[in-house]
Design a protein around this motif. Structure first.
Motif, short mmCIF file in Angstrom:
data_model
loop_
_atom_site.label_atom_id
_atom_site.label_comp_id
_atom_site.label_asym_id
_atom_site.label_seq_id
_atom_site.Cartn_x
_atom_site.Cartn_y
_atom_site.Cartn_z
N GLN A 93 0.84 -1.21 0.00
CA GLN A 93 0.00 0.00 0.00
C GLN A 93 0.87 1.25 0.00
O GLN A 93 0.56 2.23 -0.70
CB GLN A 93 -0.94 0.00 1.20
CG GLN A 93 -2.02 -1.05 1.13
CD GLN A 93 -2.79 -1.15 2.43
OE1 GLN A 93 -2.21 -1.18 3.50
NE2 GLN A 93 -4.11 -1.23 2.31
N ILE A 94 1.93 1.22 0.79
CA ILE A 94 2.84 2.38 0.83
C ILE A 94 3.48 2.58 -0.54
O ILE A 94 3.55 3.71 -1.04
CB ILE A 94 3.92 2.18 1.91
CG1 ILE A 94 3.28 2.14 3.30
CG2 ILE A 94 4.96 3.30 1.85
CD1 ILE A 94 4.20 1.67 4.42
N ILE A 112 3.30 5.78 -2.98
CA ILE A 112 4.50 6.41 -3.54
C ILE A 112 4.36 6.54 -5.05
O ILE A 112 4.64 7.61 -5.61
CB ILE A 112 5.76 5.61 -3.15
CG1 ILE A 112 6.06 5.81 -1.66
CG2 ILE A 112 6.95 6.03 -4.02
CD1 ILE A 112 7.15 4.90 -1.11
N ALA A 113 3.91 5.50 -5.72
CA ALA A 113 3.75 5.54 -7.18
C ALA A 113 2.77 6.63 -7.59
O ALA A 113 3.03 7.38 -8.55
CB ALA A 113 3.30 4.18 -7.70
N ALA A 114 1.66 6.74 -6.88
CA ALA A 114 0.66 7.77 -7.21
C ALA A 114 1.22 9.17 -6.97
O ALA A 114 1.00 10.08 -7.78
CB ALA A 114 -0.61 7.54 -6.39
N GLU A 117 1.93 12.23 -9.68
CA GLU A 117 1.40 13.58 -9.52
C GLU A 117 2.52 14.61 -9.51
O GLU A 117 2.40 15.68 -10.13
CB GLU A 117 0.58 13.68 -8.23
CG GLU A 117 -0.08 15.04 -8.07
CD GLU A 117 -0.98 15.14 -6.85
OE1 GLU A 117 -1.54 16.23 -6.66
OE2 GLU A 117 -1.13 14.15 -6.10
N GLU A 118 3.61 14.29 -8.83
CA GLU A 118 4.76 15.21 -8.80
C GLU A 118 5.30 15.43 -10.21
O GLU A 118 5.57 16.56 -10.62
CB GLU A 118 5.85 14.65 -7.90
CG GLU A 118 7.09 15.54 -7.83
CD GLU A 118 8.22 14.90 -7.05
OE1 GLU A 118 8.94 15.64 -6.38
OE2 GLU A 118 8.39 13.66 -7.12
N ARG A 119 5.44 14.36 -10.95
CA ARG A 119 5.94 14.44 -12.33
C ARG A 119 5.01 15.32 -13.18
O ARG A 119 5.47 16.15 -13.96
CB ARG A 119 6.06 13.05 -12.92
CG ARG A 119 6.72 13.01 -14.27
CD ARG A 119 7.01 11.58 -14.71
NE ARG A 119 8.04 11.01 -13.84
CZ ARG A 119 8.00 9.79 -13.34
NH1 ARG A 119 7.00 8.97 -13.62
NH2 ARG A 119 8.98 9.34 -12.58
N SER A 120 3.72 15.12 -13.02
CA SER A 120 2.74 15.91 -13.78
C SER A 120 2.85 17.39 -13.45
O SER A 120 2.83 18.24 -14.35
CB SER A 120 1.33 15.40 -13.47
OG SER A 120 0.36 16.22 -14.06
N LEU A 121 2.97 17.71 -12.18
CA LEU A 121 3.10 19.12 -11.78
C LEU A 121 4.39 19.72 -12.31
O LEU A 121 4.40 20.86 -12.79
CB LEU A 121 3.03 19.24 -10.25
CG LEU A 121 1.65 19.06 -9.63
CD1 LEU A 121 1.76 18.86 -8.12
CD2 LEU A 121 0.77 20.26 -9.95
N GLU A 145 5.67 16.50 -2.17
CA GLU A 145 7.06 16.23 -1.81
C GLU A 145 7.18 15.78 -0.35
O GLU A 145 7.90 14.84 -0.04
CB GLU A 145 7.93 17.46 -2.05
CG GLU A 145 8.11 17.78 -3.52
CD GLU A 145 8.74 19.14 -3.77
OE1 GLU A 145 8.70 20.00 -2.84
OE2 GLU A 145 9.27 19.36 -4.86
N VAL A 146 6.45 16.44 0.52
CA VAL A 146 6.48 16.09 1.95
C VAL A 146 5.87 14.70 2.15
O VAL A 146 6.43 13.87 2.87
CB VAL A 146 5.73 17.15 2.79
CG1 VAL A 146 5.52 16.67 4.23
CG2 VAL A 146 6.48 18.47 2.77
N GLN A 147 4.75 14.43 1.51
CA GLN A 147 4.11 13.12 1.64
C GLN A 147 5.02 12.01 1.12
O GLN A 147 5.07 10.92 1.71
CB GLN A 147 2.78 13.10 0.88
CG GLN A 147 1.70 13.92 1.54
CD GLN A 147 0.44 13.93 0.71
OE1 GLN A 147 -0.11 12.87 0.42
NE2 GLN A 147 -0.01 15.11 0.30
N LEU A 148 5.74 12.28 0.03
CA LEU A 148 6.69 11.29 -0.48
C LEU A 148 7.78 11.00 0.54
O LEU A 148 8.14 9.85 0.78
CB LEU A 148 7.32 11.78 -1.78
CG LEU A 148 6.55 11.48 -3.04
CD1 LEU A 148 7.14 12.25 -4.23
CD2 LEU A 148 6.56 9.98 -3.32
N ASP A 149 8.32 12.06 1.14
CA ASP A 149 9.34 11.86 2.18
C ASP A 149 8.80 11.03 3.33
O ASP A 149 9.48 10.14 3.83
CB ASP A 149 9.85 13.20 2.71
CG ASP A 149 10.72 13.95 1.71
OD1 ASP A 149 11.21 13.32 0.75
OD2 ASP A 149 10.90 15.17 1.90
#
Length: 81
Positions: free
Chosen positions: A5-6, A10-12, A16-20, A42-46
């Motif tokens: 799930q984690i 991360i993939a999602a 989204e980061e790439r799209s932005l 970025e914070v959520q990814l970290d």
């Protein structure tokens, strides 16, 4: 939340980061809402990567990975220095 799930989160978030970032490159930058969202992603990814690393470490040393919890953003961001 388990490791799969984690990794899904991360993939999602990476998508989204790439799209932005692509949108930022095609335009004259991001508006305030998009900049805020990018920072949040970025914070959520970290936080996700931190949680995954701690879960894996607990498993490796025979501890219950489910006892690992998401750490607050300021704590996760602080160690990046």
């Amino acid at each position: 939340m388990d490791n799969d799930q984690i990794l899904g989160n991360i993939a999602a978030l990476v998508a989204e980061e790439r799209s932005l970032r692509e949108r930022s490159g095609r335009q004259l930058g991001l508006d305030a809402d998009e900049q805020s969202r990018l920072h949040s992603v970025e914070v959520q990814l970290d936080q996700c990567w931190d949680l995954l690393r701690r879960r894996r470490a607990k498993s490796e040393f025979g501890d219950d990975p489910d006892t690992a919890e998401v750490r607050p953003a300021d704590e996760v961001e602080d160690y990046r220095g």
